[in-house]
Scaffold this motif. Sequence first.
Motif, PDB file in Angstrom:
ATOM      1  N   VAL A 165       1.053  -1.198   0.178  1.00  0.00           N
ATOM      2  CA  VAL A 165      -0.615  -0.162  -0.147  1.00  0.00           C
ATOM      3  C   VAL A 165       0.672   1.468  -0.088  1.00  0.00           C
ATOM      4  O   VAL A 165       0.386   1.900  -0.973  1.00  0.00           O
ATOM      5  N   LEU A 166       1.860   1.553   0.484  1.00  0.00           N
ATOM      6  CA  LEU A 166       2.345   2.339   1.045  1.00  0.00           C
ATOM      7  C   LEU A 166       3.646   2.352  -0.523  1.00  0.00           C
ATOM      8  O   LEU A 166       3.673   3.490  -0.986  1.00  0.00           O
ATOM      9  N   ALA A 167       4.125   1.500  -0.865  1.00  0.00           N
ATOM     10  CA  ALA A 167       4.888   1.417  -2.104  1.00  0.00           C
ATOM     11  C   ALA A 167       3.740   1.787  -3.284  1.00  0.00           C
ATOM     12  O   ALA A 167       4.013   2.761  -3.942  1.00  0.00           O
ATOM     13  N   ARG A 168       2.400   1.562  -3.522  1.00  0.00           N
ATOM     14  CA  ARG A 168       1.441   2.561  -4.636  1.00  0.00           C
ATOM     15  C   ARG A 168       1.810   3.901  -4.401  1.00  0.00           C
ATOM     16  O   ARG A 168       1.379   4.596  -5.332  1.00  0.00           O
ATOM     17  N   ILE A 169       1.159   4.003  -3.257  1.00  0.00           N
ATOM     18  CA  ILE A 169       1.003   5.592  -2.748  1.00  0.00           C
ATOM     19  C   ILE A 169       2.533   6.882  -3.305  1.00  0.00           C
ATOM     20  O   ILE A 169       2.616   7.529  -3.826  1.00  0.00           O
ATOM     21  N   LEU A 170       3.489   5.917  -2.886  1.00  0.00           N
ATOM     22  CA  LEU A 170       5.275   6.660  -3.649  1.00  0.00           C
ATOM     23  C   LEU A 170       5.383   6.616  -4.434  1.00  0.00           C
ATOM     24  O   LEU A 170       5.535   7.501  -5.214  1.00  0.00           O
ATOM     25  N   GLY A 171       4.479   5.855  -5.359  1.00  0.00           N
ATOM     26  CA  GLY A 171       4.901   5.258  -6.470  1.00  0.00           C
ATOM     27  C   GLY A 171       4.539   6.077  -6.994  1.00  0.00           C
ATOM     28  O   GLY A 171       4.134   6.648  -8.342  1.00  0.00           O
ATOM     29  N   GLY A 172       2.712   6.263  -7.187  1.00  0.00           N
ATOM     30  CA  GLY A 172       2.049   7.766  -7.627  1.00  0.00           C
ATOM     31  C   GLY A 172       2.345   8.719  -7.382  1.00  0.00           C
ATOM     32  O   GLY A 172       2.335  10.069  -8.795  1.00  0.00           O
ATOM     33  N   ILE A 173       3.158   9.121  -6.098  1.00  0.00           N
ATOM     34  CA  ILE A 173       4.003  10.876  -5.774  1.00  0.00           C
ATOM     35  C   ILE A 173       4.783  10.500  -7.283  1.00  0.00           C
ATOM     36  O   ILE A 173       5.018  11.855  -7.537  1.00  0.00           O
ATOM     37  N   VAL A 174       5.451   9.864  -7.099  1.00  0.00           N
ATOM     38  CA  VAL A 174       7.027   9.959  -8.303  1.00  0.00           C
ATOM     39  C   VAL A 174       6.430   9.481  -9.272  1.00  0.00           C
ATOM     40  O   VAL A 174       7.263  10.447 -10.001  1.00  0.00           O
ATOM     41  N   THR A 175       6.345   8.567 -10.117  1.00  0.00           N
ATOM     42  CA  THR A 175       5.917   8.297 -11.295  1.00  0.00           C
ATOM     43  C   THR A 175       4.747   8.811 -12.173  1.00  0.00           C
ATOM     44  O   THR A 175       4.530   9.951 -13.347  1.00  0.00           O
ATOM     45  N   ASP A 176       3.376   9.290 -11.404  1.00  0.00           N
ATOM     46  CA  ASP A 176       2.719  10.077 -12.162  1.00  0.00           C
ATOM     47  C   ASP A 176       2.322  11.430 -11.225  1.00  0.00           C
ATOM     48  O   ASP A 176       1.658  11.361 -12.087  1.00  0.00           O
ATOM     49  N   GLY A 177       3.126  11.964 -10.717  1.00  0.00           N
ATOM     50  CA  GLY A 177       3.228  13.271 -10.733  1.00  0.00           C
ATOM     51  C   GLY A 177       1.707  13.922  -9.224  1.00  0.00           C
ATOM     52  O   GLY A 177       1.556  14.725  -9.864  1.00  0.00           O
ATOM     53  N   LEU A 178       1.776  12.504  -8.448  1.00  0.00           N
ATOM     54  CA  LEU A 178       0.492  13.421  -7.817  1.00  0.00           C
ATOM     55  C   LEU A 178       0.668  14.383  -7.394  1.00  0.00           C
ATOM     56  O   LEU A 178       1.676  14.791  -6.442  1.00  0.00           O
ATOM     57  N   SER A 179      -0.246  15.712  -6.525  1.00  0.00           N
ATOM     58  CA  SER A 179       0.372  16.256  -5.598  1.00  0.00           C
ATOM     59  C   SER A 179       0.035  16.453  -4.196  1.00  0.00           C
ATOM     60  O   SER A 179      -0.684  14.857  -4.011  1.00  0.00           O
ATOM     61  N   ALA A 180       0.001  17.178  -3.320  1.00  0.00           N
ATOM     62  CA  ALA A 180       0.325  16.580  -2.180  1.00  0.00           C
ATOM     63  C   ALA A 180      -0.697  16.600  -1.728  1.00  0.00           C
ATOM     64  O   ALA A 180      -1.551  16.146  -0.938  1.00  0.00           O
TER      65      ALA A 180
END
Length: 254
Positions: A37-52
């Motif tokens: 679950v944490l990797a999915r969230i961090l992956g979305g922030i890094v690769t998909d450029g999710l905002s804060a």
Amino acid sequence: MFEKRLFSLVPQATPYIMASVLFKWIALMANITVMWVLARILGGIVTDGLSAALAVDALAQAASPLAAAIIARAASIYLAQRAGDRAAFEAVRRVRSLVYDKLTALGPSYTETVPTAEAVQTSVEGATQLQVYFGGYLPQLFFAGLAPITLFVLLVGQAGLPAALLLACVPVIPVSIMMVMRNAKKIGAEYWGSYVDLGGMFLEAVQGLTTLKVYQADRSWHERINAESERFRTATMRLLVMQLRSICVMDLVV
């Protein structure tokens, strides 16, 4: 082969050992869930450029699964420890019962077959040593074989090469254990022999204390016990050094 003989001697401990392995596996799965679950969230922030704001929203949505997985992991670790303790208790009780039944069957003349000091030390110190074996070693041994297979099944679809490398490195652990045990067996035998000799000598001196005093031989026995105590201390230090080296080797392998 050795584990099979122990299981036949202490069948009451087998269900608790299997329960400890099961709870350890559940804790592993819960830990994998948390990391996924944490990797999915961090992956979305890094690769998909999710905002804060989106990242915080995703973390809030995952709060319930994370909390459930963390609680399940903590509960499983606790239950695994309790099951291991129960297995150790059953093993110690069974061994002490076997020693008592053997001495009862031999009758008052049991000392002709088994020295009193050895019988006492086997039922006390020897049985206590089984607590670590049944409560910690055996559950961890089976879990060490189950965990890599579980990780391989979960990772092979995502990263085949790392999963295969992890699985290929699994035999390194038992091989390293066997190498350590070759030296540990000799040192352990020396430690136990010294322990039995010291206990037998001390018991014999206490039983014959009046005779030693009458014939003024107590000083010589005092010196003999001191020398045997020093031998036992040396054997104990060697055993502790061996255990420390074993821990260092296992940490290096891991």
